[in-house]
Design an enzyme around this catalytic site. Structure first.
Site, short mmCIF file in Angstrom:
data_model
loop_
_atom_site.label_atom_id
_atom_site.label_comp_id
_atom_site.label_asym_id
_atom_site.label_seq_id
_atom_site.Cartn_x
_atom_site.Cartn_y
_atom_site.Cartn_z
N ASP A 94 -31.45 8.38 1.15
CA ASP A 94 -30.89 7.27 0.35
C ASP A 94 -32.07 6.56 -0.33
OD1 ASP A 94 -29.77 4.95 -0.70
OD2 ASP A 94 -28.53 4.52 1.08
N HIS A 95 -32.19 6.77 -1.64
CA HIS A 95 -33.34 6.24 -2.35
C HIS A 95 -33.33 4.72 -2.47
CE1 HIS A 95 -36.98 6.56 -4.46
NE2 HIS A 95 -36.73 7.62 -5.21
N ARG A 96 -32.25 4.06 -2.02
CA ARG A 96 -32.30 2.60 -1.98
C ARG A 96 -33.26 2.16 -0.90
NH1 ARG A 96 -26.30 0.85 -0.83
NH2 ARG A 96 -26.56 2.57 0.64
N ALA A 104 -27.75 6.05 -3.14
CA ALA A 104 -28.55 6.64 -4.23
C ALA A 104 -29.16 7.92 -3.69
CB ALA A 104 -29.64 5.65 -4.64
#
Lengths: 367, 366, 326
Positions: free
Chosen positions: B342-344, B179
């Site tokens: 990585d927005h996860r 993400a």
């Protein structure tokens, strides 16, 4: 020291080797005509056996294990078994199979190297021949166990040789049968030889029947060349089993009048004198003498029987020779209920074609 | 003794009575000579000698019954020994000829995996003529491709191998999974001392960012949905080479000062050029740095490749017009920065604070 | 949902199978009153009675032979051999009869039996209690060889084995018997036989294992991940017939393979997997297939056990070896 256990082994014989009656005959044998079917069966067995040997000598079947001399045992057992009892033979019981309705040509197929010789559509619950010695006895214990828990009035009857009594499987099966009072009968065909090893070198036990004492079961010895004794002892054992009284071990004394197999030469280990002497005790002659003596068998009947037997034998040979060789996929068809995917290519490869392997080889190395 | 038994008399007859012997023990008989007369129900039958031989023993006396299959006469000698109790074990003719073992061919001297050999065949390349560059003299697929040269037609598609294949695979995986969010900003490096090298400064700044926000110096495992932060900062340095994108790892940057970083970066660059990197040098990066600006570009959205969760990109360092604190327009040297995370696994806040720490270190004069 | 160790999962599956099918009968030494020396059959005698849970005399040859007879008569025997070290004598019956009965009688008689036995080293047991006989059984035509590696797979695969119309040798990794628990939904749902399970996806190297070694393989995959090597882990589960397709697909992706077994090296089942890869997957391979196995020695006693059983370190080293090649 006190004696805490004793045992005795009873021996049964009604007809001596000349066909003279000893003691009093059992009920079913009071009318000699009752034994005529046994006689006819025994003559047929011997004729089929002789034919099998002839086929082997002319290269039409492979190694064959003759049944010469044990006709009374097979005839007696075959006569008293119920239809839905289960027979677990060794590899010399073709006589019993014939009496169970198995077509004689199947025996030729078996020794002729065709798997269909193990198929008994006429008697599908019976086990096929068992070549590894004594392994059929634990099978019999399992079959008998199933019969017992299902409360069925059926019996598992296993046959083995004198050599088999030296194997662990023999004892383990009897021990279990005794422990659980299984409806099982084990018949030792003591034909005095395990290939070349004579009975005296097989065991120090005075009788082989008494090996059942160690398992705590009923044990008897009988003259295996006296079909009336076989009828009687096996019949009683089956009744006991059916009545829930547990297993029996029978030792039927006989003599292997043939070589161990057609590839064996028994003169390497036993004398022709001994063989000639034992021929005098063979089972068919004494029965015929007794039947004839009592007006239950005549020369015209003998001649008619020989004609009939000849026809049966010829038909069996024809059925055998007319059977085409099996398809290659016979190796795979009943290997599992459904051949696993992993082996499908092998079935194709075995049936075909060198082309198959050649093709894949080419694929691997293609540009 | 060879035993001859009473043969089948035909018509199912089982036995016969001996009437008269025509031979005596010790006598030598020729084959087919009549040996004995026996009587069946039907008739008197003469039994001939089955072969020539010397009679040793007769079984039975006149008047005695003999059975079909039972011993009748014993001849001197022995039955041929089948040597088995089952089947047939026929003697063979001559022993098979054994050829001398073949000499190892030239193919055995070239070290290449089967896949590479297949490729060489495909490309019509003689493996023996290829210079191997793999470990222990192994011919690699790239070596074969190189040897194949410009042989392929301009419009034929070239399969990607080696680093390009890895890149295609990794980028596809990253694109599918991550993400991705990129924060962009500039670092005002006007104050830098002359002679400041860019890469060591960037590496140090990255460490500063990691100290401020360790959450971005981490790996993310989607299977267990867990983030594993690292104390050590192993920076993957994206390097553009003739063979494609290579990302050697500069280990333990948090322990190195600027001079050390500069040295180590030089070494890494040299090793990369000379293709002397050990495979271990390409593994284990906890965060990545891409100085794409050395070629072109100001801002970008660099791709973060799992399991890492952050990559810092630096664009072209150049003077640009900025508005100063007192509202004037001035020319200042700016270093554009693009931080993808990585927005996860990381929040915008973490990323923002990280970037601020990076910038704070970069704007220092030294 | 019950939370079960592997041996409890075996017990759960046996109870489920016996509940659902009155033909299923358990037999073996100490399986009834004692509930089995590992308690695999605990509670079954009380629940199903002495005719269906049979304490046999001390006779492995009898146990295997009886199971054949019972199966031929239409029962579904599940025979237990207490330890794999005592199972070798059953090879006589399994190979000479169980695997052949359907074929010889061309389908008139069949042999739907299961022979289960605990195997593998690592429980600090006396001699002969640490055997890995899977390759010997896998060599026998006409049977299946199943070897679970977790409580859930033990449950599902045992159910499938009992229901299967052909003989199954079911090997249970004794050192995993109580290692950890998993929740098991006791629905009687079997797992597919003849199928391998991909337990973990990866892209750099394929680790193939069965039984207790699956745990080591998973641990090795973790260690490798820390070095940036992405390992795919496959649990073979059914050794015979082997699902080579799953392994080939994996190696087609990764190009590298390490096969792990605690059995002695020569003619181990790892050899069969390696041969299959060489035969069908050669052009995918970027490195030789590595076998990590027990040594070609007698399985040592407790004091040297840890030097014999392949550990994570050896698996990781083998995987690194494959990474060196390209």
């Amino acid at each position: 020291m006190t004696v805490v256990a004793r045992f005795e082994i009873r021996y049964t014989r009604y007809l001596d080797h000349l066909g003279k009656v000893e003691g009093s005959l059992p009920e079913f044998a009071r009318d000699p005509r009752a034994l005529v079917p046994d006689y006819r069966a025994m003559v047929l067995m011997r004729a089929l056996d002789a034919k099998a040997i002839a086929l082997q000598r002319t290269g039409q079947i492979g190694t064959y294990a003759s049944t010469l001399g044990k006709e009374a045992i097979d005839a007696g057992i075959g006569a008293v078994l119920a239809r839905d009892d289960v027979v677990l033979p060794s590899y010399r019981e073709s006589g019993i199979l014939f009496l169970r309705g198995v077509s004689p040509h199947r025996v030729f197929l078996y020794w002729g190297g065709d798997e269909r010789g193990n198929v008994f559509p006429e008697s599908p619950r019976d086990f096929p021949f068992c070549v590894p010695i004594a392994l059929q006895l634990p099978h019999a214990a399992g079959v008998a166990y199933a019969m017992k828990v299902r409360r069925e009035p059926r019996v598992a009857l296993a046959i083995c040789g004198d050599g088999a009594t030296s194997k662990g499987d023999f004892y383990e099966a009897l021990n279990a049968a005794g422990t659980w009072k299984l409806p099982m009968v084990a018949v030792i065909v003591n034909n005095q030889y395990a290939i070349s090893v004579p009975r005296r070198m097989q065991s120090a036990a005075q009788t082989l029947a008494q090996k059942g004492i160690a398992a705590g079961i009923e044990c008897e010895q009988l003259d295996g060349n006296d079909v009336i004794a076989v009828h009687d002892a096996v019949g009683r054992a089956l009744e006991r089993a059916r009545a829930g009284e547990g297993p029996t071990l029978l030792e039927a004394l006989t003599y292997r009048l043939s070589d161990h197999t057609t590839a064996d030469d028994a003169s390497r280990y036993r004398s022709a004198e001994e063989l000639a002497e034992r021929w005098k005790h063979e089972p068919i002659l004494r029965l015929r003498n007794w039947l004839a003596e009592n007006g239950a068998w005549s020369k015209p009947q003998e001649e008619a029987l020989h004609r009939e037997v000849n026809e049966t034998v010829q038909a069996a040979v024809k059925a055998y020779l007319d059977t085409p060789p099996p398809a290659t996929d016979q190796m795979f068809r009943h290997l599992y209920a459904h051949l696993p995917h992993a082996y499908e290519w092998q079935r194709e490869a075995a049936a075909g074609t060198f082309e198959e392997t050649g093709q894949r080889h080419a694929e691997l190395h293609a540009g | 003794m060879r035993i001859f038994t009473l043969p089948d008399l035909g018509e199912g007859l089982q036995e016969a009575e001996i009437v008269q012997w025509h031979v005596v023990p010790g006598e030598t008989v020729a084959a087919d000579r009549t040996m004995v007369s026996v009587e069946t129900d039907k008739a008197i039958v003469e039994i001939p000698a089955p072969f020539s031989g010397r009679v040793e023993k007769l079984f039975g006396k006149p008047g005695e019954v003999v059975h079909v299959g039972a011993p009748l006469i014993g001849f001197e000698g022995h039955e041929p020994d089948s040597g088995t109790v089952v089947g047939e074990i026929a003697p063979a003719g001559t022993a098979p000829a054994v050829r001398a073992p073949p000499r190892a061919g030239a193919a055995a001297e070239v070290k290449a995996t089967p896949a590479v050999r297949a490729l060489a065949r495909q490309r019509n390349v003689d493996l023996a003529s290829v210079a191997p560059t793999g470990a222990n003299g192994l011919v690699t697929a790239e070596d074969v491709e190189r040897a194949a040269g410009a042989g392929t037609a301009a419009d034929a598609p070239t399969p990607l191998r080696g680093t390009r294949r890895a890149m295609a695979r990794n980028m596809a995986l990253a694109h599918a999974e991550v993400a991705s969010v990129t924060i962009m900003d500039d670092a005002d490096v006007e104050a830098w001392e002359t002679g400041s090298a860019l890469m060591p400064r960037l590496a140090r700044a990255l460490v500063a960012g990691c100290r401020a926000e360790p959450g971005l110096n981490a790996w993310y495992d989607k299977h267990t949905n867990s983030r594993r932060t690292f104390e050590a900062v192993h920076v993957g340095i994206a390097v553009d080479t003739p063979d494609g994108l290579i990302v050697p790892v500069l280990r333990d940057c948090e322990k190195r000062d600027l001079a050390d970083l500069a040295c180590a970066l030089d070494d890494l660059a040299r090793q990369t050029r000379e293709r002397a990197l050990a495979p271990a040098a390409l593994r284990g990066a906890t965060i990545t740095l891409s100085n794409y600006g050395s070629i072109a570009g100001r801002y970008a959205s660099p791709i973060v490749v799992p399991p890492a969760i952050a990559i810092l990109g630096a664009g072209r360092l150049e003077p640009r017009a900025v508005v100063t604190a007192d509202g004037h327009i001035a020319a200042r040297r700016l270093l554009p920065l693009s931080l993808t995370f990585d927005h996860r696994a990381a929040t915008g806040g973490e990323a923002g604070r990280f970037l601020n720490a990076v910038i704070a270190d970069l704007v220092r004069p030294s | 949902m019950p939370n079960c160790t592997l041996v409890e999962a075996v017990n759960l599956a046996l109870a489920r199978a016996m509940e659902d099918d009155p033909r299923v009968t358990v037999l073996g030494e100490d399986v009834g009153v004692n509930g089995g020396v590992f308690r695999a059959t605990a509670g079954l005698l009380e629940r199903f009675g002495a005719e269906r849970v049979v304490d046999t005399p001390l006779s492995e040859a009898l146990i295997a032979g009886m199971a054949i007879g019972m199966a031929a008569e239409g029962m579904r025997p599940v025979a237990e051999v207490q330890f794999a070290g005592f199972a070798y004598v059953t090879i006589d019956q399994i190979l000479n009869h169980a695997g052949r009965l359907r074929h010889r009688t061309q389908g008139h008689l069949a042999c739907p039996m299961v022979l289960r036995t605990p195997c593998g080293a690592g429980i600090r047991a006396p001699e002969h209690h640490s055997e890995s006989p899977e390759a010997m059984f896998a060599h026998i035509p006409g049977i299946r060889v199943v070897y679970p590696s977790s409580p859930r797979r033990a449950y599902g695969l045992l159910l499938a084995s009992i229901a299967d119309p052909d003989p199954v040798v079911f090997l249970e990794p004794s050192r995993l018997y109580r290692r950890y628990k998993e929740e098991i939904d006791d629905t009687g749902e079997p797992l597919p036989l003849d199928t391998s399970f991909v337990l973990r996806e990866g892209s750099d190297v394929t680790l193939v294992a069965w039984g207790a070694m699956v745990q080591e393989a998973l641990a090795a995959a973790d260690e490798l991940a820390a070095e940036g090597v992405s390992a795919e882990v496959i649990d073979v589960a059914t050794l015979k017939p082997l699902d080579l397709d799953t392994i080939l697909a994996s190696v087609g992706k990764t190009g590298r393979c390490v096969v792990i077994t605690e059995a002695p090296r020569t003619c181990s089942f790892a050899s069969e997997v390696a041969a299959g890869l060489a035969e069908h997957g050669l052009l995918s391979l970027l490195a030789p297939v590595q076998r990590v196995t027990g040594w070609d020695t007698v399985t040592p006693l407790a004091r040297l056990e840890s030097r014999y059983i392949p550990d994570t370190r050896r698996i990781v080293a083998a995987a690194r070896e494959t990474m060196q090649y390209s």
